[in-house]
Design a protein around this motif. Structure first.
Motif, PDB file in Angstrom:
ATOM      1  N   UNK A  99      53.781  56.512   3.452  1.00  0.00           N
ATOM      2  CA  UNK A  99      54.410  57.156   2.289  1.00  0.00           C
ATOM      3  C   UNK A  99      54.908  56.115   1.300  1.00  0.00           C
ATOM      4  N   UNK A 100      55.514  55.045   1.806  1.00  0.00           N
ATOM      5  CA  UNK A 100      56.001  53.987   0.921  1.00  0.00           C
ATOM      6  C   UNK A 100      54.858  53.331   0.173  1.00  0.00           C
ATOM      7  N   UNK A 101      53.739  53.142   0.856  1.00  0.00           N
ATOM      8  CA  UNK A 101      52.586  52.539   0.173  1.00  0.00           C
ATOM      9  C   UNK A 101      52.027  53.479  -0.896  1.00  0.00           C
ATOM     10  N   UNK A 102      52.083  54.774  -0.638  1.00  0.00           N
ATOM     11  CA  UNK A 102      51.631  55.737  -1.649  1.00  0.00           C
ATOM     12  C   UNK A 102      52.527  55.690  -2.883  1.00  0.00           C
ATOM     13  N   UNK A 103      53.812  55.527  -2.688  1.00  0.00           N
ATOM     14  CA  UNK A 103      54.727  55.404  -3.824  1.00  0.00           C
ATOM     15  C   UNK A 103      54.472  54.092  -4.566  1.00  0.00           C
ATOM     16  N   UNK A 104      54.227  53.022  -3.816  1.00  0.00           N
ATOM     17  CA  UNK A 104      53.988  51.711  -4.433  1.00  0.00           C
ATOM     18  C   UNK A 104      52.693  51.684  -5.228  1.00  0.00           C
ATOM     19  N   UNK A 105      51.788  52.613  -4.948  1.00  0.00           N
ATOM     20  CA  UNK A 105      50.515  52.655  -5.678  1.00  0.00           C
ATOM     21  C   UNK A 105      50.729  52.850  -7.179  1.00  0.00           C
ATOM     22  N   UNK A 106      51.829  53.521  -7.555  1.00  0.00           N
ATOM     23  CA  UNK A 106      52.130  53.725  -8.971  1.00  0.00           C
ATOM     24  C   UNK A 106      52.361  52.400  -9.695  1.00  0.00           C
ATOM     25  N   UNK A 107      52.818  51.392  -8.946  1.00  0.00           N
ATOM     26  CA  UNK A 107      53.092  50.083  -9.549  1.00  0.00           C
ATOM     27  C   UNK A 107      51.903  49.156  -9.411  1.00  0.00           C
ATOM     28  N   UNK A 108      51.359  49.058  -8.207  1.00  0.00           N
ATOM     29  CA  UNK A 108      50.307  48.074  -7.935  1.00  0.00           C
ATOM     30  C   UNK A 108      48.929  48.551  -8.355  1.00  0.00           C
ATOM     31  N   UNK A 109      48.728  49.871  -8.384  1.00  0.00           N
ATOM     32  CA  UNK A 109      47.396  50.389  -8.668  1.00  0.00           C
ATOM     33  C   UNK A 109      46.470  50.326  -7.475  1.00  0.00           C
ATOM     34  N   UNK A 110      46.968  49.864  -6.334  1.00  0.00           N
ATOM     35  CA  UNK A 110      46.176  49.761  -5.110  1.00  0.00           C
ATOM     36  C   UNK A 110      46.480  50.982  -4.252  1.00  0.00           C
ATOM     37  N   UNK A 111      45.445  51.705  -3.852  1.00  0.00           N
ATOM     38  CA  UNK A 111      45.656  52.912  -3.058  1.00  0.00           C
ATOM     39  C   UNK A 111      46.291  52.564  -1.716  1.00  0.00           C
ATOM     40  N   UNK A 112      46.928  53.556  -1.101  1.00  0.00           N
ATOM     41  CA  UNK A 112      47.612  53.345   0.175  1.00  0.00           C
ATOM     42  C   UNK A 112      46.627  52.927   1.262  1.00  0.00           C
ATOM     43  N   UNK A 113      45.432  53.512   1.255  1.00  0.00           N
ATOM     44  CA  UNK A 113      44.433  53.152   2.263  1.00  0.00           C
ATOM     45  C   UNK A 113      43.946  51.716   2.074  1.00  0.00           C
ATOM     46  N   UNK A 114      43.707  51.322   0.813  1.00  0.00           N
ATOM     47  CA  UNK A 114      43.281  49.943   0.551  1.00  0.00           C
ATOM     48  C   UNK A 114      44.378  48.954   0.921  1.00  0.00           C
ATOM     49  N   UNK A 115      45.626  49.333   0.659  1.00  0.00           N
ATOM     50  CA  UNK A 115      46.742  48.451   1.004  1.00  0.00           C
ATOM     51  C   UNK A 115      46.848  48.302   2.520  1.00  0.00           C
ATOM     52  N   UNK A 116      46.628  49.407   3.249  1.00  0.00           N
ATOM     53  CA  UNK A 116      46.646  49.348   4.707  1.00  0.00           C
ATOM     54  C   UNK A 116      45.547  48.428   5.217  1.00  0.00           C
ATOM     55  N   UNK A 117      44.363  48.516   4.597  1.00  0.00           N
ATOM     56  CA  UNK A 117      43.259  47.647   5.006  1.00  0.00           C
ATOM     57  C   UNK A 117      43.583  46.186   4.715  1.00  0.00           C
ATOM     58  N   UNK A 118      44.214  45.920   3.602  1.00  0.00           N
ATOM     59  CA  UNK A 118      44.600  44.543   3.271  1.00  0.00           C
ATOM     60  C   UNK A 118      45.599  43.998   4.285  1.00  0.00           C
TER      61      UNK A 118
END
Length: 539
Positions: free
Chosen positions: A472-491
């Motif tokens: 959920x936090x990564x989904x919220x952060x997507x608004x700033x980074x532009x990186x989707x939550x799934x892509x961030x998880x993969x990173x």
């Protein structure tokens, strides 16, 4: 339409067309004129274009149409569909894990290959203008790949049964083909839950009570969607556009602006009134005989054809006037009259006009729940609470429209899942309705970004134990980074894997100085590389 009546004709192509023609005729006569008028307003072809204006042909006749309807629609489309719809597949139990993974891949590929996000934007545009929109799920010719198309609401409709659920019985799409205005043919497509029927007629829609005599049945083909693949979306229960109820206000605004434009033009071409005597006069024109001599009248004076008159030219910027003396009263008292020069203009209440125009603009914004960005209180530095109140009305309508759009998406996805299950793209034996219920579309309104506020929200949420998941936090952060939550998880996983590999290498002495101590081998120094770095290598 009674379902029993439909079942009696559904397998008879001409009997089915005979029934469909009655709905086509109603659509053409009663629905299409309204829909076309709404599309005209979106293109700023408003009723003001047919305004007769002043009965005096010499007066200005401006017909200024505003683009207010287009402005409202574009705002609504951007707010509702500015961020792509995100689809999540939620599995009910571990037995559905394989189905969920396959379904997620199919949906992602389908949305990408069919350009679904753009289609959704165009559907929302039609919803905002006409209050209804249509899309069609179909299979690419010669393939098994699904595709998606938006259908013009002036050329399509859906017929429902008379049950409380109002299930779709069939859908009709009709359109004209030809070479410009030659060789015109009206094409008809009737979609049921299992068959597509094709028809055509020459010269347009038949104008007869017996259309089957003018229409030819061409072909039919099976469908494997388990439902009517042409889906209707509704903007609201009344199927009205976002600004349709404010057409009178838009007309009044157009007329007010056109009237002001006419006043300004008439003011610039105002009539000039001059009283008094001109110092600059033309010479009188006399009646001449054959020898060019002046002809004398009975009084012995030359006959005047055209008396002297003031020498007035529109290009002149200066006129020479002189006072003159007149006799007044019984005693013949002489009085000097001063000349005058002035324009005849109509007085216009500019302040009242501006107040009236502002009133109309505010009324349209208020009743369409469209934020007025020109409002001085609608500031970019307003607090979040203040902005929420400004958008409160828009959010109420958005919630209703989102629920209705999800209903349409459910129908679209049901057709897709039924087809995927039919061609065995999904593993195992599946209940289509249960699989469709696993798909959860998520809408994210496209609002002005406030990265600082989002960062503060993330910091607050992350500091509260077990309140929010990392996902959920990564989904919220997507608004700033532009990186989707799934892509961030993969990173994150890739980074953790790399760090673990580096730690293993270090523990095993496979890197750096640790390799010398672990193996006892002498470290190898690359003198050549050092010489090259110092610029002292072979030349």
């Amino acid at each position: 339409m009674p379902i029993g009546f439909f079942n009696a004709v559904r397998d008879n192509p001409m009997a089915l067309y005979d029934v469909a023609y009655k709905f086509i005729r109603h659509h053409v006569d009663h629905e299409v004129p309204r829909l076309k008028e709404l599309f005209d307003y979106y293109l700023a072809e408003n009723r003001i274009k047919s305004w007769e204006g002043s009965p005096n042909p010499e007066n200005a006749h401006n017909q200024v149409a505003s683009s207010f309807a287009r402005y409202i629609t574009n705002i609504r489309v951007g707010y509702f569909m500015g961020n792509d719809i995100q689809y999540k597949v939620v599995k009910g139990d571990d037995q559905q894990e394989s189905t969920a993974e396959t379904l997620d891949d199919l949906i992602q590929h389908y949305n990408q290959s069919s350009n679904a996000p753009y289609t959704d934007e165009m559907l929302k545009k039609d919803l905002s203008i006409t209050g209804r929109a249509y899309d069609l799920v179909y299979v690419n010719e010669g393939e098994t790949t699904l595709n998606l198309a938006k259908v013009d609401p002036t050329t399509a409709f859906v017929v429902y049964d008379d049950s409380i659920k109002a299930k779709p019985l069939f859908a009709v799409r009709y359109y004209q083909t030809g070479v410009l205005d030659d060789d015109l043919q009206e094409q008809y497509e009737i979609y049921t839950d299992n068959t597509l029927f094709h028809y055509h007629s020459n010269g347009g829609l038949p104008q007869t009570n017996a259309p089957e005599h003018a229409v030819q049945f061409d072909s039919q083909e099976p469908l494997f969607f388990g439902r009517v693949p042409l889906t209707e979306y509704k903007n609201n229960d009344e199927r009205t556009g976002d600004w349709e109820t404010e057409l009178d206000q838009l007309d009044a605004l157009d007329k007010a602006i056109s009237t002001m434009a006419n006043f300004q033009e008439d003011f610039n071409a105002a009539a000039m009134v001059i009283t008094g005597k001109f110092a600059d006069m033309t010479e009188p024109k006399y009646l001449l005989d054959k020898e060019g001599k002046k002809v004398l009248g009975k009084d012995g004076q030359p006959v005047i054809l055209e008396p002297a008159h003031p020498n007035i030219k529109p290009s002149n910027r200066m006129f020479y006037l002189k006072p003159y003396v007149v006799s007044t009263g019984l005693n013949g008292q002489r009085q000097i009259v001063n000349p005058t020069l002035q324009y005849v203009t109509k007085q216009y209440d500019a302040n009242g006009w501006q107040t009236y125009v502002n009133f109309l603009i505010n009324e349209v914004h208020k009743y369409t729940n469209t934020p007025n960005v020109n409002d001085p209180n609608f500031a970019s530095n307003a607090s979040g609470v203040a902005m929420s109140y400004k958008l409160w009305g828009s959010d109420q309508e958005r919630k209703i429209q989102e629920s209705l759009y999800k209903r349409g998406l459910h129908a679209r996805l049901s057709a897709c899942v039924a087809y995927w299950d039919k061609i065995n793209a999904l593993p195992g034996t599946n209940d289509v309705s249960s699989v469709v219920d696993m798909i959860k579309p998520n809408f994210d309104p496209n609002l002005p970004k406030n990265d600082d506020a989002t960062a503060q929200l993330l910091q607050i949420l992350s500091s509260i134990p077990e309140l929010e998941s990392q996902q959920t936090l990564r989904e919220i952060a997507e608004r700033i980074t532009g990186v989707s939550a799934d892509d961030e998880q993969q990173r994150i996983e890739d980074q953790q894997k790399y760090e673990a590999e580096q730690a293993d290498k270090y523990d095993n002495g496979d890197t750096g100085i640790g390799n010398v101590f672990a193996t006892g081998q002498q470290a190898v120094v690359d003198h050549q590389g050092q010489e090259d770095d110092n610029g002292e290598g072979d030349k």
